[in-house]
Design a protein around this motif. Structure first.
Motif, PDB file in Angstrom:
ATOM      1  N   SER A 422      -1.736  -2.291   6.547  1.00 37.16           N
ATOM      2  CA  SER A 422      -0.640  -2.637   5.650  1.00 37.16           C
ATOM      3  C   SER A 422      -1.126  -3.564   4.544  1.00 37.16           C
ATOM      4  CB  SER A 422       0.481  -3.310   6.433  1.00 37.16           C
ATOM      5  OG  SER A 422       1.430  -3.884   5.565  1.00 37.16           O
ATOM      6  N   LEU A 423      -0.740  -3.291   3.313  1.00 33.10           N
ATOM      7  CA  LEU A 423      -1.122  -4.162   2.197  1.00 33.10           C
ATOM      8  C   LEU A 423      -0.356  -5.477   2.225  1.00 33.10           C
ATOM      9  CD1 LEU A 423      -1.557  -1.840  -0.937  1.00 33.10           C
ATOM     10  CD2 LEU A 423      -3.210  -2.476   0.827  1.00 33.10           C
ATOM     11  N   THR A 424       0.724  -5.539   2.971  1.00 33.19           N
ATOM     12  CA  THR A 424       1.463  -6.798   3.075  1.00 33.19           C
ATOM     13  C   THR A 424       0.812  -7.748   4.077  1.00 33.19           C
ATOM     14  OG1 THR A 424       2.901  -6.003   4.858  1.00 33.19           O
ATOM     15  CG2 THR A 424       3.627  -5.603   2.581  1.00 33.19           C
ATOM     16  N   GLY A 425      -0.133  -7.247   4.863  1.00 36.84           N
ATOM     17  CA  GLY A 425      -0.755  -8.052   5.901  1.00 36.84           C
ATOM     18  C   GLY A 425      -0.006  -8.021   7.215  1.00 36.84           C
ATOM     19  N   SER A 426       1.154  -7.376   7.239  1.00 34.93           N
ATOM     20  CA  SER A 426       1.976  -7.291   8.449  1.00 34.93           C
ATOM     21  C   SER A 426       2.088  -5.839   8.885  1.00 34.93           C
ATOM     22  CB  SER A 426       3.374  -7.858   8.197  1.00 34.93           C
ATOM     23  OG  SER A 426       4.220  -7.594   9.304  1.00 34.93           O
ATOM     24  N   PRO A 427       1.456  -5.475   9.987  1.00 34.22           N
ATOM     25  CA  PRO A 427       1.556  -4.086  10.463  1.00 34.22           C
ATOM     26  C   PRO A 427       2.993  -3.678  10.760  1.00 34.22           C
ATOM     27  CG  PRO A 427      -0.215  -5.255  11.594  1.00 34.22           C
ATOM     28  CD  PRO A 427       0.572  -6.286  10.843  1.00 34.22           C
ATOM     29  N   GLN A 428       3.832  -4.651  11.171  1.00 32.44           N
ATOM     30  CA  GLN A 428       5.215  -4.335  11.509  1.00 32.44           C
ATOM     31  C   GLN A 428       6.102  -4.191  10.274  1.00 32.44           C
ATOM     32  OE1 GLN A 428       3.517  -7.019  13.010  1.00 32.44           O
ATOM     33  NE2 GLN A 428       2.953  -5.667  14.729  1.00 32.44           N
ATOM     34  N   ASP A 429       5.662  -4.730   9.152  1.00 33.01           N
ATOM     35  CA  ASP A 429       6.478  -4.685   7.938  1.00 33.01           C
ATOM     36  C   ASP A 429       5.604  -4.362   6.721  1.00 33.01           C
ATOM     37  OD1 ASP A 429       8.469  -4.872   6.068  1.00 33.01           O
ATOM     38  OD2 ASP A 429       8.555  -7.062   6.069  1.00 33.01           O
ATOM     39  N   PRO A 430       5.290  -3.095   6.510  1.00 31.94           N
ATOM     40  CA  PRO A 430       4.438  -2.704   5.387  1.00 31.94           C
ATOM     41  C   PRO A 430       5.189  -2.542   4.066  1.00 31.94           C
ATOM     42  CG  PRO A 430       4.989  -0.771   6.666  1.00 31.94           C
ATOM     43  CD  PRO A 430       5.658  -1.939   7.351  1.00 31.94           C
ATOM     44  N   PHE A 431       6.489  -2.904   4.050  1.00 32.57           N
ATOM     45  CA  PHE A 431       7.316  -2.620   2.876  1.00 32.57           C
ATOM     46  C   PHE A 431       7.116  -3.665   1.780  1.00 32.57           C
ATOM     47  CE2 PHE A 431       9.362  -0.219   6.191  1.00 32.57           C
ATOM     48  CZ  PHE A 431       9.741   0.944   5.543  1.00 32.57           C
TER      49      PHE A 431
END
Length: 608
Positions: A422-431
């Motif tokens: 994930s570009l957000t750094g959070s696998p659970q929240d890639p949005f």
């Protein structure tokens, strides 16, 4: 995406309409209009386009002295053009309460272009001069944003931001009856002089009493293209092409039948006098047109009165005759119908290549080098396509949530290679929050990971498939508990990569597997790699000038022989478009309406 606020003030120092009109009212810039100040678009392709009418209403408009006598001027700007083009002015009417202007504004809608509308509303109740009107306010919005349902937008004025509300406009789009008929033009091509092929003799096709024999060499297959002229008659644009057919010797003089399908709007932009060029072409062994045989120049008005059986001589060095076999007109369902009837919502995903072949960010040669006010090829590709697609997303008034992934990098703290993160750094929240959020997450990732490799895409496809499958299951559950129809949630994954895939077979396996899901994959190849190995994902020859009309691709098959259920992938090479981002995005997305339609048909067939 920004809604509502005009970013330019074209109305003069006093906010009047004095001087408003013409093709370059909204500042300098190239190519937004033709000689007659009509909107000019770059392409028109099958399901992707149709003629629509835009209706404008007002709600609680506030004039300088109370209820205004209001009228509006509507402008259009398409991606790739700087100029705003006036497309019409409404009548003047009393603007008390909620009302609709009677005048409808015709627009040529194209799915794969980013088209913006600007509405400026004026008050003519207190004229100081006969040529000046007071600006109430204006607003800008993407044309695609009003297709699914009417949209209410506040009017804004750069000199009146701190004052009381100026009122709102209500905008809706309706399919126009004019120009939406689909024409099927059937032509017989004969008497063509095939150029000499090494080891053979030249042949004239079409009038021979000899037994039918295939033509030898690359010249055995022909097609018929239809081109539309601009209003000057100097610039020609491809709007349709027939399926290829084999040209054989025949003793009946009819040659081979070639059929072209296009709407009147596509062929002539509803101008019966607009020049049309029919171009017979020889087709190479790779399926791409290679040699124009010649051409015939005509118009819709001429074709309307052309009796079936009429023969027209092809102008060109190879000769030939086109015989009219009849023209049929019928109602055409376009992608606009699918979207406007709330049958389909588009959801977006993005994925970026972080392999070592991109070169370190500190290297001036790096494809990931970030320079203020100068987007690199990754940024440019993402913005060009996500800008078009985000206008079709279910949520329009807030930044569209877009899951964004990276592949081919070593991740902290173990610095192990990941082929989907994930570009957000959070696998659970890639949005990410909209396009700007995707770009910001991309920038942040550049300094947080180590570029590595190899270029593996199958893991991203697998993750996308899981997301789509979950949402599809949820939608089916909602449909069972809801008496009303649930819109199709269709997903588009935009991938930007600098290299040929290292996991080609695994990627094909995943693409074949997800062909049963509502998912399309659009891949942009950046940099200078040789992308000829991606040919099976393309509908044009790498390194050539890409045709805008969606073409055919080879059906994908796995090593085990399993075939894709439908076309669900498109690859384009960034450098083939020579910096024309709007054209690149249009080509990359041109097949999406066909892919969505093929999925809908697949689902309907399975339900029977």
């Amino acid at each position: 995406m920004e809604f509502g606020r005009p970013n330019l003030n074209p109305f003069g120092k006093d906010g009047s309409t004095e001087g408003v009109g013409g093709g370059a009212v909204f500042g300098n810039g190239g190519g937004g209009s033709d000689a007659n100040n009509k909107p000019r678009v770059q392409l028109a392709t099958g399901l992707n386009s149709c003629a629509i009418d835009v209706a404008i209403g007002g709600d609680n408009l506030r004039g300088m002295y109370g209820t205004p006598e209001a009228f509006c001027i509507v402008f259009l700007r398409a991606s790739g053009f700087h100029d705003w083009i006036e497309i019409g002015r409404s009548e003047t009417r009393n603007a008390s309460g909620m009302f609709w202007f009677d005048h409808k504004f015709p627009v040529s809608y194209h799915f794969e272009l980013f088209q913006q509308i600007r509405v400026a509303v004026f008050d003519s109740s207190n004229l100081q001069t006969s040529s000046s009107h007071t600006l109430i306010g204006a607003t800008d919005f993407p044309l695609a944003s009003i297709i699914r349902s009417p949209v209410t937008l506040p009017l804004l004025h750069q000199q009146k931001e701190s004052e009381a509300p100026l009122g709102s406009i209500v905008v809706k789009a309706m399919k126009s009856n004019k120009g939406s008929k689909l024409l099927t033009m059937r032509w017989g091509l004969s008497e063509v002089h095939i150029p000499e092929v090494p080891g053979t003799k030249a042949k004239r096709i079409g009038k021979s009493s000899a037994p039918a024999q295939p033509v030898v060499g690359n010249a055995r297959v022909v097609a018929l293209a239809a081109l539309r002229a601009d209003v000057t008659g100097q610039r020609w644009e491809l709007v349709a092409r027939s399926k290829p057919a084999t040209l054989l010797n025949t003793d009946i003089g009819m040659g081979v039948e070639l059929a072209i399908e296009a709407t009147i709007q596509q062929l002539s932009e509803n101008d019966d006098s607009r020049l049309i060029r029919l171009v017979p072409e020889l087709v190479g062994t790779d399926g791409n047109p290679t040699v124009p045989i010649g051409h015939i120049t005509t118009s819709i008005s001429a074709l309307r009165v052309l009796p079936p059986g009429t023969s027209l001589t092809v102008q060109g060095s190879h000769g030939g005759v086109l015989r009219s076999l009849g023209i049929e007109a019928r109602d055409q369902t376009s992608f606009f119908d699918t979207i406007s009837n709330t049958q389909c919502e588009l959801n977006l995903m993005a994925a970026v290549d972080f392999t070592a072949s991109n070169e370190p960010v500190s290297d001036p040669r790096s494809l990931h080098r970030v320079v203020p006010s100068k987007p690199n090829q990754y940024e440019a590709s993402l913005r060009a396509m996500l800008t078009i697609l985000s206008a079709y997303a279910p949520s329009l008034q807030v930044p569209v949530p877009i899951p964004a992934y990276g592949f081919g990098a070593n991740l902290p703290p173990e610095w192990k290679t990941s082929h989907c993160f994930s570009l957000t750094g959070s696998p659970q929240d890639p949005f990410c929050r909209g396009i700007d959020g995707v770009i910001a997450a991309y920038h942040a990732t550049l300094s947080a990971v180590q570029f590595h490799g190899p270029t593996v895409l199958s893991h991203v496809l697998r993750t996308a498939a899981i997301t789509v499958s979950r949402q599809l299951g949820q939608a089916q559950a909602n449909a069972r508990g809801n008496a009303g129809a649930v819109p199709l949630s269709y997903h588009i994954l935009v991938v930007v990569t600098d290299g040929v895939l290292s996991d080609h077979d695994s990627t094909v396996e995943e693409l074949v597997r997800v062909s049963a899901l509502p998912l399309s994959v659009v891949i942009v190849g950046v940099g200078n790699d040789d992308f000829s190995a991606m040919r099976e994902f393309m509908d044009y020859q790498p390194g050539t000038d890409p045709p805008m009309q969606p073409g055919t691709k080879t059906v994908l098959r796995t090593r085990g022989g399993h075939a894709s259920l439908r076309d669900n992938v498109q690859f384009v090479c960034f450098r083939d478009f020579k910096g024309d981002l709007s054209r690149m995005a249009a080509k990359a997305l041109a097949a999406v309406p066909y892919q969505v339609t093929s999925y809908v048909n697949l689902r309907q067939t399975a339900a029977k």
